[in-house]
Scaffold this motif. Sequence first.
Motif, short mmCIF file in Angstrom:
data_model
loop_
_atom_site.label_atom_id
_atom_site.label_comp_id
_atom_site.label_asym_id
_atom_site.label_seq_id
_atom_site.Cartn_x
_atom_site.Cartn_y
_atom_site.Cartn_z
N LEU A 1 8.92 -40.55 111.34
CA LEU A 1 10.13 -40.60 112.15
C LEU A 1 9.75 -40.97 113.57
O LEU A 1 8.91 -40.31 114.18
N MET A 2 10.35 -42.04 114.10
CA MET A 2 10.02 -42.49 115.45
C MET A 2 11.29 -42.51 116.30
O MET A 2 12.30 -43.09 115.91
N PHE A 3 11.21 -41.85 117.46
CA PHE A 3 12.34 -41.81 118.39
C PHE A 3 11.91 -42.45 119.71
O PHE A 3 10.83 -42.17 120.22
N SER A 4 12.77 -43.29 120.24
CA SER A 4 12.45 -44.03 121.46
C SER A 4 13.72 -44.29 122.25
O SER A 4 14.80 -44.45 121.66
N ALA A 5 13.59 -44.32 123.58
CA ALA A 5 14.77 -44.60 124.40
C ALA A 5 15.15 -46.07 124.30
O ALA A 5 16.31 -46.44 124.48
N THR A 6 14.17 -46.94 124.02
CA THR A 6 14.42 -48.38 123.96
C THR A 6 13.76 -48.98 122.73
O THR A 6 12.80 -48.42 122.19
N PHE A 7 14.26 -50.13 122.31
CA PHE A 7 13.67 -50.89 121.21
C PHE A 7 12.96 -52.11 121.78
O PHE A 7 13.37 -53.25 121.56
N SER A 8 11.92 -51.89 122.55
CA SER A 8 11.17 -53.02 123.09
C SER A 8 10.35 -53.66 121.98
O SER A 8 10.18 -53.09 120.90
N ASN A 9 9.81 -54.85 122.24
CA ASN A 9 8.97 -55.50 121.24
C ASN A 9 7.72 -54.69 120.96
O ASN A 9 7.19 -54.71 119.84
N GLU A 10 7.22 -53.96 121.99
CA GLU A 10 6.05 -53.12 121.79
C GLU A 10 6.36 -52.00 120.79
O GLU A 10 5.54 -51.68 119.91
N ILE A 11 7.54 -51.40 120.93
CA ILE A 11 7.95 -50.34 120.02
C ILE A 11 8.16 -50.89 118.61
O ILE A 11 7.75 -50.29 117.61
N LYS A 12 8.79 -52.05 118.52
CA LYS A 12 9.00 -52.66 117.20
C LYS A 12 7.67 -52.98 116.54
O LYS A 12 7.49 -52.79 115.33
N GLY A 13 6.70 -53.45 117.35
CA GLY A 13 5.38 -53.75 116.81
C GLY A 13 4.68 -52.51 116.30
O GLY A 13 4.08 -52.51 115.21
N LEU A 14 4.78 -51.41 117.06
CA LEU A 14 4.17 -50.15 116.64
C LEU A 14 4.83 -49.63 115.36
O LEU A 14 4.15 -49.16 114.44
N SER A 15 6.15 -49.73 115.30
CA SER A 15 6.88 -49.23 114.13
C SER A 15 6.47 -49.96 112.86
O SER A 15 6.40 -49.36 111.78
N GLN A 16 6.18 -51.25 112.99
CA GLN A 16 5.80 -52.03 111.81
C GLN A 16 4.46 -51.60 111.23
O GLN A 16 4.20 -51.77 110.04
N THR A 17 3.60 -51.02 112.08
CA THR A 17 2.29 -50.58 111.60
C THR A 17 2.32 -49.14 111.07
O THR A 17 1.37 -48.73 110.43
N ILE A 18 3.38 -48.41 111.38
CA ILE A 18 3.43 -46.99 111.00
C ILE A 18 4.51 -46.70 109.96
O ILE A 18 4.28 -45.96 109.00
N LEU A 19 5.69 -47.30 110.14
CA LEU A 19 6.83 -46.97 109.29
C LEU A 19 6.88 -47.84 108.04
O LEU A 19 6.44 -48.99 108.05
N HIS A 20 7.44 -47.28 106.99
CA HIS A 20 7.59 -48.01 105.73
C HIS A 20 9.08 -48.16 105.40
O HIS A 20 9.77 -47.17 105.13
#
Length: 404
Positions: free
Chosen positions: A191-210
């Motif tokens: 579960l990932m919570f973030s104030a913004t959906f920056s490209n950095e956050i999207k990139g991190l989510s792709q490596t962690i979330l399924h």
Amino acid sequence: MSFDSLGLTTEILKALQEQNFTTPTPIQKQAIPIVLSGKDLIASAQTGTGKTAGFALPILQKLTELQNNTSKNDDSRKSKRPLHALILAPTRELAAQIGDNIRDYSRYLSIRSLVVFGGVSINPQMMKLRGGVDILIATPGRLLDLVQKNAVDLSTVKVLVLDEADRMLDMGFIHDIRRVIAKLPKKRQNLMFSATFSNEIKGLSQTILHEPETIAVAKENSTSEQIKQYVHHVDKSRKRELLSYLIGKNQWQQVLIFTRTKYGANHLAEQLTKDGIKTSAIHGNKSQGARTKALADFKTGQIKALVATDIAARGLDIELLPYVVNYDLPQVAEDYVHRIGRTGRAQNSGQAVSLVCIDELPQLKAIEKLIKTSIPEMKTDGFTVNPHIKAAPKQKITQRSNKK
């Protein structure tokens, strides 16, 4: 919709009722069923929207069901409790606040939770971990210290929560996060919570979330409609005088004030105290004990003003905080949103006042561009800006880029 309809146990509902939580917020309505389903989740939510309950309540529900299913086995009660949920937070204050919330929600459950962070002795934390805990809330650095000392076993974690993931990236925790994830079971819920959906956050989510579900309950980089925002133009040399005047004249009883530097926070706290306004400062150079005491005194009204650097822009949860003041505008425009988000939380109203000198006009312009609105002006008799004062040499103003 009520909490009763979300499939939560009566013990959790009783704890929520005692805190007068009857109707779930938008993030809770959407997140709780997803987390209960076992799916991965990435959620964007403004601070103050109730996101902690959005992941904490379903985790407690799943833990309770797991305990009920295994309680028939008497041997399971005698063995050390395996760690079920790991919650990573960027700051000590946020970790402590999450821990407080989980303790409140699990008041009538047989759930053990523990908060660990740096800046305090590691030995008591190691002692508490020996008996086993169900939920561990941790800052990344201290968690890795405990792992290195074999004080915590991450191999049993079923749920990983990254709270304020954007803040963790800003603070340089990406390598620590990856080191933690490498020690977790591959099969788990994320579960990932973030104030913004920056490209950095999207990139991190792709490596962690399924195959995650996605929730966005507020427009990116927007400010809460419950917060009345004002700009007060003032000469730099008269900011402290104006602030004291506003606090006294308007009888502000609780005001959180942001400065850019630690020295500035200390100096302003001393000046306001001399003006007869009980004030403390909170920043990274303060010991954990001093920070905890200052925050406790502020919440109970023993001090009227709390001066903070951006370390406190997120993670401080002060119920019904009425006023936030930007004594210095932040260099990064997004930090304005996080600062003023300390007030106007949930369904409560709040006021945010920014004291802006001529040197800070570029920062103001960047903030208004980010939030896509002009902030109305506030004026005070006797504090007219001196038109002969020139701006200092320009400094680089930044917004966090969404470009790779």
